[in-house]
Design a protein around this motif. Structure first.
Motif, PDB file in Angstrom:
ATOM      1  N   LEU A  59      -7.296   2.155   3.997  1.00 24.88           N
ATOM      2  CA  LEU A  59      -7.869   0.972   3.345  1.00 24.88           C
ATOM      3  C   LEU A  59      -9.215   0.580   3.952  1.00 24.88           C
ATOM      4  O   LEU A  59      -9.980  -0.166   3.331  1.00 24.88           O
ATOM      5  CB  LEU A  59      -6.904  -0.215   3.427  1.00 24.88           C
ATOM      6  N   ASN A  60      -9.503   1.076   5.141  1.00 26.47           N
ATOM      7  CA  ASN A  60     -10.796   0.798   5.778  1.00 26.47           C
ATOM      8  C   ASN A  60     -11.907   1.679   5.225  1.00 26.47           C
ATOM      9  O   ASN A  60     -13.092   1.395   5.453  1.00 26.47           O
ATOM     10  CB  ASN A  60     -10.704   1.015   7.294  1.00 26.47           C
ATOM     11  N   PHE A  61     -11.527   2.752   4.514  1.00 21.84           N
ATOM     12  CA  PHE A  61     -12.514   3.736   4.096  1.00 21.84           C
ATOM     13  C   PHE A  61     -12.812   3.732   2.606  1.00 21.84           C
ATOM     14  O   PHE A  61     -13.863   4.217   2.182  1.00 21.84           O
ATOM     15  CB  PHE A  61     -12.050   5.148   4.490  1.00 21.84           C
ATOM     16  N   PHE A  62     -11.884   3.225   1.801  1.00 22.93           N
ATOM     17  CA  PHE A  62     -12.058   3.262   0.348  1.00 22.93           C
ATOM     18  C   PHE A  62     -11.709   1.907  -0.250  1.00 22.93           C
ATOM     19  O   PHE A  62     -10.820   1.210   0.227  1.00 22.93           O
ATOM     20  CB  PHE A  62     -11.150   4.323  -0.277  1.00 22.93           C
ATOM     21  N   GLN A  63     -12.417   1.577  -1.308  1.00 20.61           N
ATOM     22  CA  GLN A  63     -12.075   0.359  -2.029  1.00 20.61           C
ATOM     23  C   GLN A  63     -11.332   0.722  -3.315  1.00 20.61           C
ATOM     24  O   GLN A  63     -11.215   1.899  -3.672  1.00 20.61           O
ATOM     25  CB  GLN A  63     -13.325  -0.455  -2.360  1.00 20.61           C
ATOM     26  N   LYS A  64     -10.819  -0.275  -3.983  1.00 18.01           N
ATOM     27  CA  LYS A  64     -10.030  -0.056  -5.182  1.00 18.01           C
ATOM     28  C   LYS A  64     -10.806   0.776  -6.198  1.00 18.01           C
ATOM     29  O   LYS A  64     -11.951   0.502  -6.522  1.00 18.01           O
ATOM     30  CB  LYS A  64      -9.628  -1.398  -5.816  1.00 18.01           C
TER      31      LYS A  64
END
Length: 213
Positions: free
Chosen positions: A101-106
């Motif tokens: 979750l720190n590397f990609f957004q929705k």
């Protein structure tokens, strides 16, 4: 399986920042700028020595691939395969999938691959399985609406568990195979473990699961 530590592996990975992305959190929401295109992004978690993504990136030049592998000594083997190739659509992250979750957004990821992950067979280790509902919650947050997980394993127990986990989460199952290499499926790219196990006559289990749109 005991992993052999390779001295200096992490330093070697840092020498190739165009392949092994340093500080991937800085690209959250802007991976298309790093790849310099708007092609779909497919991610493999626990990418191992990289054979699967090396093959996939060659077959599908119009897709951007990212492999996540936390063990630097293992990822070094993937780097050794790629550094002499012209493969701009393939990147690696020397990171833990728990931090995804720190590397990609929705909506940044269209498809996610889980191949031959550790089955963690003991009940007390259930939360470590990469198909556990806690991980599915994270995957859903970074995948597009209706995004897919493609899953392969040689472990029947993990496969049965994963089918139940996917279904219990409300995902739909497609192309479920109890013996992949005798199913007639086209375009299958094997991992290192898959090649090893199938050469011994072992079954390979595979399924595709899709989140709600």
């Amino acid at each position: 399986m005991r992993l052999r530590n390779i001295p200096g592996a992490k330093d070697e990975l840092k020498q190739y920042p165009t392949i092994v992305v340093q500080d991937p959190s800085q690209y959250k929401g802007s991976w298309n700028k790093l790849f310099n295109n708007d092609n779909p992004i497919h991610v493999e978690v626990g990418t191992g020595k990289g054979q699967f993504l090396v093959g996939m990136s060659e077959l599908h030049p119009d897709v951007n691939f990212i492999g996540i592998e936390k063990y630097d000594s293992v990822l070094l083997r993937a780097l050794e395969q790629v550094k002499e190739l012209d493969r701009p659509n393939l990147k690696f992250l020397n990171e833990d999938v728990e931090d995804i979750l720190n590397f990609f957004q929705k909506g940044e990821i269209e498809r996610l691959f889980i191949n031959f992950t550790d089955p963690w067979p003991k009940n007390r280790h259930e939360k470590r399985r990469l198909t556990y509902k806690g991980f599915l919650e994270m995957y859903e947050q970074v995948l597009v609406d209706g995004g897919e997980i493609h899953f392969k394993t040689d472990n029947q127990g993990l496969f049965e568990y994963s089918l139940e986990s996917f279904a219990g989460y409300g995902m739909t199952l497609h192309n479920v195979s109890l013996d992949l290499h005798r199913s007639g499926i086209k375009g299958n790219v094997m991992t290192e473990y898959e090649r090893k196990f199938s050469s011994k006559g072992m079954r390979i289990y595979r399924c595709e699961s899709k989140f709600r749109s």
